[in-house]
Design an enzyme around this catalytic site. Structure first.
Site, PDB file in Angstrom:
ATOM      1  N   ASP A 295      -3.729 -11.279  -7.337  1.00 31.97           N
ATOM      2  CA  ASP A 295      -3.410 -10.445  -6.426  1.00 31.97           C
ATOM      3  C   ASP A 295      -2.100  -9.753  -6.869  1.00 31.97           C
ATOM      4  O   ASP A 295      -1.475 -10.471  -7.486  1.00 31.97           O
ATOM      5  CB  ASP A 295      -3.503 -11.274  -4.864  1.00 31.97           C
ATOM      6  CG  ASP A 295      -4.092 -10.190  -3.941  1.00 31.97           C
ATOM      7  OD1 ASP A 295      -3.417  -8.787  -4.043  1.00 31.97           O
ATOM      8  OD2 ASP A 295      -4.283 -10.670  -2.872  1.00 31.97           O
ATOM      9  N   TRP A 296      -1.744  -9.282  -5.869  1.00 29.50           N
ATOM     10  CA  TRP A 296      -0.536  -8.249  -5.963  1.00 29.50           C
ATOM     11  C   TRP A 296       0.624  -9.465  -6.143  1.00 29.50           C
ATOM     12  O   TRP A 296       1.026  -9.999  -5.074  1.00 29.50           O
ATOM     13  CB  TRP A 296      -0.326  -7.385  -4.840  1.00 29.50           C
ATOM     14  CG  TRP A 296       1.048  -6.487  -4.770  1.00 29.50           C
ATOM     15  CD1 TRP A 296       2.130  -6.921  -4.518  1.00 29.50           C
ATOM     16  CD2 TRP A 296       0.935  -5.030  -4.863  1.00 29.50           C
ATOM     17  NE1 TRP A 296       3.051  -5.788  -4.388  1.00 29.50           N
ATOM     18  CE2 TRP A 296       2.063  -4.660  -4.741  1.00 29.50           C
ATOM     19  CE3 TRP A 296       0.069  -4.234  -5.452  1.00 29.50           C
ATOM     20  CZ2 TRP A 296       2.658  -3.337  -5.112  1.00 29.50           C
ATOM     21  CZ3 TRP A 296       0.265  -2.650  -5.479  1.00 29.50           C
ATOM     22  CH2 TRP A 296       1.792  -2.163  -5.461  1.00 29.50           C
TER      23      TRP A 296
END
Ligand code: NOJ
Length: 749
Positions: A295-296
């Site tokens: 994820d980011w």
């Protein structure tokens, strides 16, 4: 009236139409083609360490704060030209994606194409209901179609890959991301996960109208303690396997191309460095062949979690645990070359990661058509097509839950003399888009006020007052709203949440109607006119006062661009509502987490003080999982199981007859639950194992059959072995998790 059966025919036609291109190309095995594997190996043999790590690095464009336009920096151009990026994410637009691909293909040494990803969660420009709402349709075909249309539109805009479906089970409505998933139940969540993967990817994602899907967030992100986003999840292996893993397994079995690792930790190990789940379960147990993207910045966040002392250590831990591509934080590219050179990171581990990324790029067809999906004409032709918009309306109608309908207040008559439409969300063309609405635009949205104006007779007077604005503060608009209510024969009161109150980083500790809205509801109710409460929100709300006093309540979630038309269809009876709650509505926050498939405990609630209960509130939710009313009524009879004794492992057939006993045609969501009465470990009091949404004309009956295979009865026993244990099973079939008929059977050796 639009009959529910009509919708089925409609969906099938649209699915067939949308899938026509698919039928033409033979479905092929995505990953096992030896020729492709050879091509991948020879490409890897040509790559430098930096180029390999480039394939594992995902970057994003720079958005100008004022114009909102994305443009590349000189540094980014260099990065692409050097072969140091494998992917870009975000809504870059055709021009920027073309520029990126042009540099990657024509200027970088090996010409490896970039894969473009974006969050296409519930539509691209044609926005459908939020995933939680769609799950409540209990209609996987409709859900598949919504994903199919989203893919068709998004690929017309140069995209190859969506960060969806979000398949996190969520049992804590304080957590804002509950809006993005399918609710509390692993079975419903698994059915919806498969449907969405099918919809996005089609049969073969080299078809240029399909997107590679990404099941996220692996795993247990929805178990965030206290419903606070990004918080730790401390759950047992049993809970992980029984509750949180099944929808991911369903997505993998459906052929999902990628997964995204989550932000949370699980029992002390951050999910983005969790070898046990990313490698042991996902690859070794399940045989997953695609790749995992972080994820980011979740790789960088391993430093904040406190399991890595340096960025290099964070990168090493994530990659060796099984995160092949790093989203945005760029540590792989910067930190790992040295570790490969000094032997800390074996090059074969790196090669395997690159192989997985390239495999997906080959499967997408990027090596055959490097500018795939870059087509101005398609973009002009395939966005917001009339059949997309019609599907959005039909699917929205199928997702509306009628929570309460005292004295059959609904449906309303179209020729009602005066109708007052009141509330801060009544004329909103923004909030119905819901969180994560990609390229969704307010200009495409039909507000409820507009929908009602179009639906009523020409003689009907429609009065409107907001009551308060969408910040939900201040009561200065109340007087006008009360005046308007006083003039009407019926009031439609539209309240709820703003769209940014759910989704990422949008946890709430109090999940009642925000701001002054409950006061508004109370005061309008006190006027004495019949009131229909229309809720728009991204999570279950605590609405005990409203549920007790307001005669009719519709849960509409956030329904997308056709919100107003779809709600009006239900308000005036053109569509008979049939959706169900995919998640329990608690009475108050103190009951959370609350879900229907709880354990019995050694002291189930009873008369004695010393049983498992609260002093101030019943254990039951305000509205249970699976609840939803119709404008007609259904009766269940003749519940039968193949036999009273079933041999272990043999399939079981359960049948029931459902009669439409009212005066309107309608859909019923027939739900089948089981209970394993005695096991080597405790089992939930009920578990959903099958459902079917069936259309039954007024006065008619239908026999619904379910086949329960071994999977439905098995569970992880005391030794964590997945098995069916002989013994008694109860079966419940009905229209919600608390209603219906019951019978039992015994599994014997
Ligand atoms: C963070 C979110 O958690 C994830 O769901 C999303 O796909 C990425 N950002 C990319 O936008």
């Amino acid at each position: 009236m639009l009959k529910a059966g009509w919708h089925r025919v409609f969906f099938t036609c649209v699915l067939l139409g949308v899938g026509a291109a698919l039928a033409a190309s033979q479905p092929k095995s995505r990953y096992r083609d030896p020729d492709t594997e050879r091509k991948i190996d020879s490409l890897i043999s040509l790559m430098t360490i930096e180029e390999k790590l480039g394939q594992l690095s995902q970057h994003t464009g720079n958005r100008d704060a004022e114009t909102g336009k994305v443009a590349l920096t000189a540094q980014q151009r260099e990065l692409i030209e050097g072969g140091h990026t494998g992917s870009f994410l975000g809504g870059l637009g055709l021009e920027v994606s073309r520029e990126i691909q042009n540099i990657a293909v024509n200027k970088s040494r090996l010409g490896i194409p970039v894969i473009f990803g974006h969050d296409i969660i519930h539509g691209y420009r044609t926005i459908f209901p939020i995933p939680l709402a769609e799950a409540g349709s209990f209609d996987p075909e409709a859900v598949e179609l919504a994903a199919r249309i989203a893919a068709r539109e998004a690929t017309a805009m140069g995209l190859h890959w969506t960060f969806a479906p979000m398949v996190d089970i969520a049992r804590d409505p304080r957590w804002g991301r509950i809006a993005e998933g399918s609710g509390e139940d692993p079975y419903l969540g698994s059915v919806m996960a498969s449907a969405r993967v099918r919809g996005f990817q089609g049969k073969d994602y080299s078809d240029p109208t399909t997107l590679v899907a990404c099941a996220k967030h692996f795993v247990a992100y929805g178990a965030a303690e206290a419903g606070r986003d990004y918080n730790v999840a401390d759950i047992s292996e049993r809970t992980l396997r029984e509750v949180y893993l099944p929808p991911f397994k369903a997505a993998v079995d459906e052929g999902v191309g990628t997964l995204m690792s989550a932000f949370n930790e699980i029992g002390g190990i951050p999910a983005s460095a969790h070898r046990g789940t990313l490698t042991d379960i996902l690859r070794t147990e399940w045989g997953f062949k695609g790749f995992v993207v972080s994820d980011w910045t979740s790789v960088l966040e391993l430093l904040e979690h406190g399991i890595a002392a340096t960025p290099a250590e964070a990168a090493l831990k994530a990659l060796t645990a099984g995160v092949e591509m790093e989203m945005v934080s760029d540590l792989y590219r910067k930190e790992l070359p040295l570790l490969v050179r000094n032997g800390t990171l074996p090059e074969n581990v790196l090669n395997e990661a690159v192989r997985r990324v390239l495999r997906v790029k080959f499967a997408v067809g990027l090596f055959e058509d490097r500018f795939r999906n870059d087509d101005e004409q398609r973009h002009k032709k395939e966005i917001l097509l009339p059949d997309h918009v019609a599907s959005a309306r039909a699917i929205a109608g199928r997702s509306i839950v009628l929570l309460k309908n005292q004295s059959d207040l609904l449906p309303l008559k179209k020729d009602v003399k005066t109708i007052a439409v009141i509330g801060p969300l009544a004329d909103s063309r923004h909030e119905p888009l819901g969180p994560w609405h990609a390229e969704g635009r307010s200009q495409d949205v039909v507000s409820l006020l507009e929908g009602i104006r179009k639906a009523v007779s020409s003689k009907t007077k429609v009065l409107f007052s907001r009551g308060c604005d969408s910040t939900f503060v201040g009561t200065s608009g109340f007087a006008e709203a009360l005046r308007v209510a006083g003039q009407a024969d019926v009031v439609v009161l539209v309240v709820g949440e703003r769209l940014e109150m759910s989704g990422e980083a949008a946890s709430r500790s109090d999940i009642g109607l925000p701001g002054v809205q409950l006061d508004l509801v109370k005061q309008i109710h006190a006027v004495g006119k019949p009131v229909v409460l229309v809720l728009m929100n991204g999570r279950p709300l605590t609405i005990p006062w409203e549920a007790e006093h307001v005669p009719a309540i519709l849960e509409t979630w956030f329904l997308g661009i056709q919100s107003g038309n779809a709600i009006a269809d239900v308000l005036f009876g053109d569509v008979n509502p049939a959706a169900r709650l995919p998640v329990s509505f608690p009475r108050n926050v103190g009951q959370i987490p609350i879900h229907y498939d709880h354990r019995n405990t050694g002291r189930p609630p009873g008369d004695s003080k010393y049983t498992s209960k609260y002093l101030d509130v019943p254990n039951s939710p305000l509205f249970p999982f699976g609840h939803g009313l119709s404008y007609t009524t259904f009766e269940y009879e003749n519940l039968k199981v193949t036999g009273t004794k079933i041999k272990r492992g043999e399939p079981i057939e359960v049948s029931v007859t459902v009669k439409n006993t009212g005066r309107r045609d309608g859909d019923e969501v027939v739900q089948l639950y089981i209970r394993d009465v005695v096991g080597s470990v405790t089992r939930p009091v009920k578990q959903l194992k099958g459902f079917e949404r069936v259309f039954i004309p007024a006065g008619m009956s239908k026999t619904v059959k379910f086949k329960l295979t071994g999977d439905a009865l098995s569970f992880y026993d005391i030794n964590m072995k997945n098995t069916i244990e002989p013994g008694m099973f109860k079966v419940f079939v009905g229209g919600s998790s608390v209603d219906g008929l019951a019978t039992e059977f015994e599994v014997v050796n």
